[in-house]
Design an enzyme around this catalytic site. Structure first.
Site, PDB file in Angstrom:
ATOM      1  N   GLU A   1       0.697  -1.288  -0.019  1.00 34.95           N
ATOM      2  CA  GLU A   1      -0.047  -0.009   0.020  1.00 34.95           C
ATOM      3  C   GLU A   1       0.743   1.286  -0.062  1.00 34.95           C
ATOM      4  OE1 GLU A   1      -3.213   0.025   2.917  1.00 34.95           O
ATOM      5  OE2 GLU A   1      -4.230  -1.373   1.586  1.00 34.95           O
TER       6      GLU A   1
ATOM      7  N   GLU B   1      -6.959  -7.910   0.029  1.00 34.11           N
ATOM      8  CA  GLU B   1      -7.739  -7.240   1.120  1.00 34.11           C
ATOM      9  C   GLU B   1      -9.190  -6.946   0.583  1.00 34.11           C
ATOM     10  OE1 GLU B   1      -5.599  -4.548   3.582  1.00 34.11           O
ATOM     11  OE2 GLU B   1      -3.988  -5.888   3.377  1.00 34.11           O
TER      12      GLU B   1
HETATM   13  C1  BG6 Z   1      -5.011  -1.901   4.553  1.00 36.96           C
HETATM   14  C2  BG6 Z   1      -3.906  -2.421   5.230  1.00 36.96           C
HETATM   15  O1  BG6 Z   1      -4.875  -0.462   4.595  1.00 36.96           O
HETATM   16  O2  BG6 Z   1      -6.167  -1.717   5.344  1.00 36.96           O
HETATM   17  C3  BG6 Z   1      -4.127  -3.147   6.460  1.00 36.96           C
HETATM   18  O3  BG6 Z   1      -3.004  -3.076   4.401  1.00 36.96           O
HETATM   19  C4  BG6 Z   1      -5.084  -2.606   7.162  1.00 36.96           C
HETATM   20  O4  BG6 Z   1      -3.012  -3.320   7.121  1.00 36.96           O
HETATM   21  C5  BG6 Z   1      -6.644  -2.538   6.639  1.00 36.96           C
HETATM   22  O5  BG6 Z   1      -5.554  -3.104   8.450  1.00 36.96           O
HETATM   23  C6  BG6 Z   1      -7.820  -1.641   7.071  1.00 36.96           C
HETATM   24  O6  BG6 Z   1      -7.336  -0.565   7.677  1.00 36.96           O
HETATM   25  P1  BG6 Z   1      -7.544  -0.271   9.207  1.00 36.96           P
HETATM   26  O7  BG6 Z   1      -6.806   1.099   9.489  1.00 36.96           O
HETATM   27  O8  BG6 Z   1      -9.155  -0.274   9.416  1.00 36.96           O
HETATM   28  O9  BG6 Z   1      -6.983  -1.448   9.934  1.00 36.96           O
END
Ligand code: BG6
Length: 481
Positions: free
Chosen positions: A166, A380
């Protein structure tokens, strides 16, 4: 009921090392910058530290057994650089690398293809102390040392390598993802300088995979949100294209075309934000062996842009919602004469103000495949939510099932229109420490019984979404009810 997903489609889920492992100072591991950043968020906001996280270091066999029960044939995770090389370089920490040997062997023994991320926000603290971490170009050489070792170690066991997690989100939210000293905070050019160093690092990692791993494939896992215009006013549509250039194409063009997006680069130059490059940098990015084989997409939401006239106030970066109360986002980016980000009035949001938009999944996949013609994987995708553990130890997370179901349907529509999608790995396999909101914002299919202030035993409990996803995988994506 719909049609099946392609044969061999990879179904699994994701985590990252510092968010899930814990054991932050065990078996020779030293601090990463996330241990320091999360200690600070604990003091400021009461969020959990990374010290125990979800304690996967001690629960990995149990976690893999649960993933197997769900039917996973893949698991995406990251390797903590500071576990393998506690000082960033120098001698390997034998116990640290052994943990990943055990993890990968356990995955393979249970029929799961490992998707390895080399870097997920957790730079060894030693390198921050030595020269400021990603702010300094020396980090690229040290990353190469770490990446070469790890890729070589697992070259016969790991086919899919994802490089630097990211970069787009690191530029936007740099203090959460990188340690930034006080005196640098106002120098926003440094965000893009860090990104440039990361571009060199991911190019080197791609080359190493192509040189060392028989049949190995490499790509960056990018935080990616499709962007819509607020209205059909041509000015809003133009603003959308400008936002797309700076927030998305600026990264993907490097991965696939081997050069920076022109419109974004010109904007950065005009605003004194463009990275300084050395001789040979552009050649490295354009090296055919450094070009990505696929794009790994971390997608949670879509974004919205509108026109912003010259003379408006400039706000370079997106706001964040730390409270978990809808509507408390601290603001939107505004670039006079280029674009302004805004809420999409047609979409509901999570409690942290992330727009809920499964349709965006289809739009994103089709758009990217049309433009780059490279395979895509979802590394993700998920819904951050407050979960409640009932007295009889159940978690009824129907809201998460709805979110995932609609996203899977949208992904399938894209596949049915010819898009090559290799994998679906929602965030997250088990509950993890959020990067911005502690542990009460949960994403997992498996509940981890702990709170921000009390790590307890981190017991694992199957959520309703666990049983639902098991059916989805068991039917290769046909049974989504
Ligand atoms: C992405 C990341 O930005 O989103 C993860 O790769 C992260 O590491 C996920 O946990 C969700 O974001 P957050 O801030 O809600 O944990």
């Amino acid at each position: 009921m719909g049609k099946e997903f392609p044969k061999g489609f990879l179904w699994g889920a994701s985590t990252s090392a510092y968010q899930v492992e814990g054991a932050a100072f065990e078996d020779g591991k030293k601090a990463s910058q996330q241990d320091i950043i999360n200690q600070d968020s604990f003091e400021k906001f009461g969020f959990a530290t990374a010290e125990v996280a979800s304690d996967q270091y001690h629960h990995f066999r149990e976690d893999i057994a649960l993933m197997k029960e769900m039917g996973f044939n893949t698991y995406r995770f990251s390797i903590a650089w500071s576990r393998v090389f506690p000082d960033g370089d120098g001698p390997v920490n034998e116990k640290g690398i052994q943990y990943y040997r055990n993890l990968i062997d356990e995955l393979l023994a249970n029929g799961m293809e490992p998707i390895v991320t080399l870097y997920h926000y957790d730079l060894p603290w030693a390198l921050v102390e030595r020269y400021g971490g990603w702010l300094d170009r020396r980090v690229v050489k040290d990353f190469e040392y770490f990446a070469r070792y790890v890729i070589n170690e697992f070259k016969d066991k790991v086919k899919y390598w994802t490089t630097v997690n990211e970069q787009s989100i690191i530029v936007q939210y740099w203090t959460q993802k990188c340690y930034i000293p006080e005196d640098v905070l106002k120098d926003n050019q440094k965000r893009y300088q860090i990104n440039h160093h990361m571009n060199l690092a991911q190019a080197i990692a791609n080359k190493l995979v192509h040189e060392l791993v028989p049949g190995g494939l490499a790509g960056a896992p990018l935080g990616y949100s499709p962007i819509y215009p607020l209205t059909s006013d041509p000015k809003d549509v133009m603003a959308m294209q400008n936002a797309q250039a700076l927030r998305n194409d600026y990264y993907t063009d490097v991965y696939f075309k081997g050069h920076y997006n022109k419109a974004a680069q010109i904007y950065l130059e005009e605003h004194g934000l463009a990275p300084v490059m050395d001789e040979g940098d552009l050649e490295l990015l354009a090296d055919p062996k450094a070009i990505s084989d696929f794009l790994a997409l971390n997608n949670y939401a879509s974004e919205c842009a509108k026109w912003c006239g010259e003379g408006e106030k400039e706000i370079q970066w997106s706001g964040v919602n730390r409270s978990g109360k809808k509507g408390e986002i601290s603001g939107f980016e505004t670039h006079p004469g280029f674009y302004e980000m805004c809420a999409n009035p047609r979409l509901d949001t999570t409690d942290w103000d992330w727009a809920i938009d499964p349709q965006g999944m289809e739009y994103m996949l089709r758009d990217l495949y049309n433009r780059y013609n490279k395979p895509l994987m979802i590394t993700e995708n998920g819904l951050g939510a407050y979960d409640t553990l009932t007295e009889d130890e159940k978690v009824h997370d129907g809201y998460r099932i709805d979110f995932l179901r609609e996203n899977i349907k949208a992904m399938k529509r894209a596949i049915d229109k010819g898009v090559e999608v290799l994998a679906y790995c929602p965030w997250s396999a088990v509950d993890v420490l959020s990067t911005s909101n502690g542990v009460k914002k949960r994403y997992g299919l498996i509940y981890v019984d702990r709170t921000d202030s009390d790590a307890k035993q981190c017991a694992r409990i199957r959520k309703d979404s666990f049983y639902w996803y098991q059916k989805v995988i068991g039917s290769n994506g046909v049974d989504l009810d």
